[in-house]
Motif scaffolding. Sequence first.
Motif, mmCIF file in Angstrom:
data_model
loop_
_atom_site.group_PDB
_atom_site.id
_atom_site.type_symbol
_atom_site.label_atom_id
_atom_site.label_comp_id
_atom_site.label_asym_id
_atom_site.label_seq_id
_atom_site.Cartn_x
_atom_site.Cartn_y
_atom_site.Cartn_z
ATOM 1 N N SER A 8 30.209 41.701 43.653
ATOM 2 C CA SER A 8 30.721 41.298 42.469
ATOM 3 C C SER A 8 32.340 41.599 42.220
ATOM 4 C CB SER A 8 29.829 42.333 41.357
ATOM 5 O OG SER A 8 30.398 43.744 41.495
ATOM 6 N N LEU A 9 32.686 40.979 41.481
ATOM 7 C CA LEU A 9 34.026 40.955 40.981
ATOM 8 C C LEU A 9 34.509 42.282 40.509
ATOM 9 C CD1 LEU A 9 36.486 38.919 41.137
ATOM 10 C CD2 LEU A 9 36.314 38.541 38.639
ATOM 11 N N THR A 10 33.529 42.929 39.641
ATOM 12 C CA THR A 10 33.742 44.570 39.265
ATOM 13 C C THR A 10 33.916 45.348 40.516
ATOM 14 O OG1 THR A 10 32.129 44.020 37.517
ATOM 15 C CG2 THR A 10 32.818 46.284 37.839
ATOM 16 N N MET A 15 37.406 48.383 44.465
ATOM 17 C CA MET A 15 38.072 48.301 45.785
ATOM 18 C C MET A 15 39.566 48.497 45.961
ATOM 19 S SD MET A 15 35.243 47.142 48.468
ATOM 20 C CE MET A 15 35.107 45.478 47.937
ATOM 21 N N ILE A 16 39.890 47.243 45.357
ATOM 22 C CA ILE A 16 41.401 47.116 45.332
ATOM 23 C C ILE A 16 42.300 47.697 44.242
ATOM 24 C CG2 ILE A 16 41.112 45.058 46.824
ATOM 25 C CD1 ILE A 16 41.792 43.321 44.404
ATOM 26 N N SER A 47 41.712 33.257 42.553
ATOM 27 C CA SER A 47 42.018 33.137 41.091
ATOM 28 C C SER A 47 41.353 33.912 40.343
ATOM 29 C CB SER A 47 41.493 31.706 40.797
ATOM 30 O OG SER A 47 42.032 30.620 41.829
ATOM 31 N N SER A 48 40.020 34.523 40.513
ATOM 32 C CA SER A 48 39.286 35.143 39.732
ATOM 33 C C SER A 48 40.292 36.698 39.435
ATOM 34 C CB SER A 48 37.940 35.603 40.290
ATOM 35 O OG SER A 48 37.291 34.149 40.522
ATOM 36 N N LEU A 49 40.345 37.136 40.922
ATOM 37 C CA LEU A 49 40.959 38.450 41.110
ATOM 38 C C LEU A 49 42.500 38.520 39.982
ATOM 39 C CD1 LEU A 49 40.556 39.643 44.652
ATOM 40 C CD2 LEU A 49 39.440 40.495 42.621
ATOM 41 N N LYS A 50 43.204 37.122 40.152
ATOM 42 C CA LYS A 50 44.441 37.437 39.568
ATOM 43 C C LYS A 50 44.136 37.186 37.932
ATOM 44 C CE LYS A 50 46.868 34.835 43.179
ATOM 45 N NZ LYS A 50 47.100 33.062 43.474
ATOM 46 N N PRO A 112 35.414 44.879 52.654
ATOM 47 C CA PRO A 112 34.542 43.748 52.622
ATOM 48 C C PRO A 112 34.307 43.156 51.259
ATOM 49 C CG PRO A 112 33.441 45.942 52.753
ATOM 50 C CD PRO A 112 34.623 46.074 52.334
ATOM 51 N N ALA A 113 34.559 41.776 51.111
ATOM 52 C CA ALA A 113 34.179 41.394 50.035
ATOM 53 C C ALA A 113 32.559 40.656 49.883
ATOM 54 C CB ALA A 113 35.051 40.125 49.600
#
Lengths: 222, 310
Positions: A8-10, A15-16, A47-50, A112-113
Motif C-alpha cells: 500500500s502507498l501508506t 518506509m521512506i 507519481s503517487s509518492l510525489k 521492498p515495494a
Amino acid sequence: MIIGDRKSLTEILDMIKDCRSILITGCKGCVTVCNVGGLKEVQVLASSLKIARKKEGKSIAIEENLLERQCDPEYIAELADVVHRYDAVLSMACGVGPQFLAEAYPTQKFFPAINTKFFGGATGHGVWEERCAGCGSCVIHNYDGLCPVSRCSKSLMNGPCGGSANGLCEISKDVVCIWDRIVKKKMEQGRLADLLTVMPAKDWSTSRDGGPRKSIREELTQ
Amino acid sequence: MSENKSGSNLERVLRAGHFAFTGECGPPKGANVGHLKEKIAFLKGNVDAVNITDNQTAVVRMSSWAASAIAVQEGVEPNFQMVCRDRNRLAMMSDILGAYSLGARNMLCLSGDHQRFGNHPEAKNVYDIDSLQLIALAKKMRDEEQFMNGEAIDVAPRLFIGAACNPFADPFEFRVYRLAKKISAGADFIQTQCIYNMEKFRLFMKMAVDMGLTEKCFILAGVTPLKSVGMAQYMARQVPGMDVPPGLIDRLKGASKGKAAEEGIKIAIEQIEEFKEMKGVSGVHLMAIEWEHRVAEIAERAQMLPRPPI
C-alpha cells in the motif's frame, strides 16, 4: 512465474518517510508480466509518492529506473553509478531484487515495494492464481497435473478432507477444493484406482523446510 | 476383528459385540482443571470412552494429551484426539508416546479444521503428514514397534486407532473409498461426522457394508442433539461438511415454545434406536457439545445403560 502485489502507498510512504530522494527500480522479469513492478508501475508509484509527499509538505526527488532482471548480478551492476546518489532505493522486483541489490551495495538502504506471494499464472485478465509451492520434488503426475501441495489448504496427499462441499474448500467460498477436482477427474477417466492406495508421508527436506536451497549445475560453473 | 490390539476398554466392548457408546469433552480454554473434571464426571459410567478434542475448530485449549491424562485420573477412558494442523511428525510421535505413557489407550487421527476458523488465524499450519498418514504412523508404532524412520521404539504405544469419516462431505461417491483407505491405513474404528441426513447415511452405510468395510472396522455413528432452531440453522449454514435437512429444522420449529431442546433430544434418541438396528453400525458417538450434563439422561432414554463393565 513469481506473482506479487504492490504494498500500500501508506506502507511505502512510512518506509521512506526519512528520505528526501529515492531511486525506484523496476524489473522486466515476472513482475512486469504480472503488472506489478514494470516500467508503468514504476512511473505510477513515482507519481503517487510525489503527490503524497507534496501534500505532506515534504517534497521528494525520485529517479525512475528499470532493470532487465534484478535476480542477476550482471544487471544489478548497471546501477553502480547512480545507486548512491539517493537516500534509499525502492525495489519493485520480487523479494529477490532488494536482496541482490543489498548484497551488491552494502552501504545503501533498500526497501521492498512488492509483497511477493506465490508461483502461479494468469487465469483471466487481472487474475493470477497459485500453482506451485516450490516443494522441490514434484508429484503432480500422481494427481493428474493438479498439485495438492500448493492448491489444497492443508496440502493433503490423501484428500479430500471432510470440509469439501460443492467443489469448494472449507476455508472460503472463493477457494476451489482441488481434491474435489482430482477425484472427479480420476472418476471421469476411469482411473479411480490411482487414488485407492495411501500416499506415504512426503519428504519435505527438498522444500524450504530443509533450509535455504541452492541449485548448482556443474557444467555451467566451469 | 477378534484379537485385542490395545488395553482399551472401548476395544473390548466392541470386540465383545456390545453396541458401543462414546462421548465427547472439549478441554477448557485455560487451565481450569476443576471445570474439566466436572464435565468428565457427567460422562463417567454413561459412555465407554470420551473423546478429548484437540484444539477443536482451531481454538486454543488445554492440550488433548493433558486433558486425556486427567480423564484417566478421574477413571474415565479417554479417546485422545490428534490433528495434523498443529504438529509435525516429531511432535506427533512424541505426543503419542506421552499420551500412551499417561494412560491413553485410544487415539483418533484427524486432519483438523483449518486455522482460518479459529482464534489464531494468523498462525502457520503444519500438515507435515495428513490424517491417513497419521493412522499409518500410529499403526506402525504399535504393530512394528518402530518410529516413522524405522528406528526401534523402546516400549511401543499400543493404541486402539480411530479415524473420522464424513459421509456428508463432497464428492459423495468418493467418501466410501476414503473410508476404505483409512481402514487399509490401519483404522480399527471410525467415528462419523454428526448425522442429520439419515437417508444419505443409510445409503452410505449400505455402500460400506457391500464393500465389506464393516467386517474390517467398527463404525460408530455420530450424533449431536440439536439444542435449538438457531443451532440447527448455524450447523446447516456455517459448519463445513454438515448436512442438516430442512425437514429437521422444521420439526424443531414446530415444537411448542421452550420445547425445541426436548425435540432435539427426541430426534437424537430416535436416531440412536435406528443405528442399533442398522447393519454395519457398531455403536454411537454422542457429541453433546457443552451439554455433558444431559448425556446421562440421553443414554438412559436411549436405553444405552448400563454400560458393559470394564
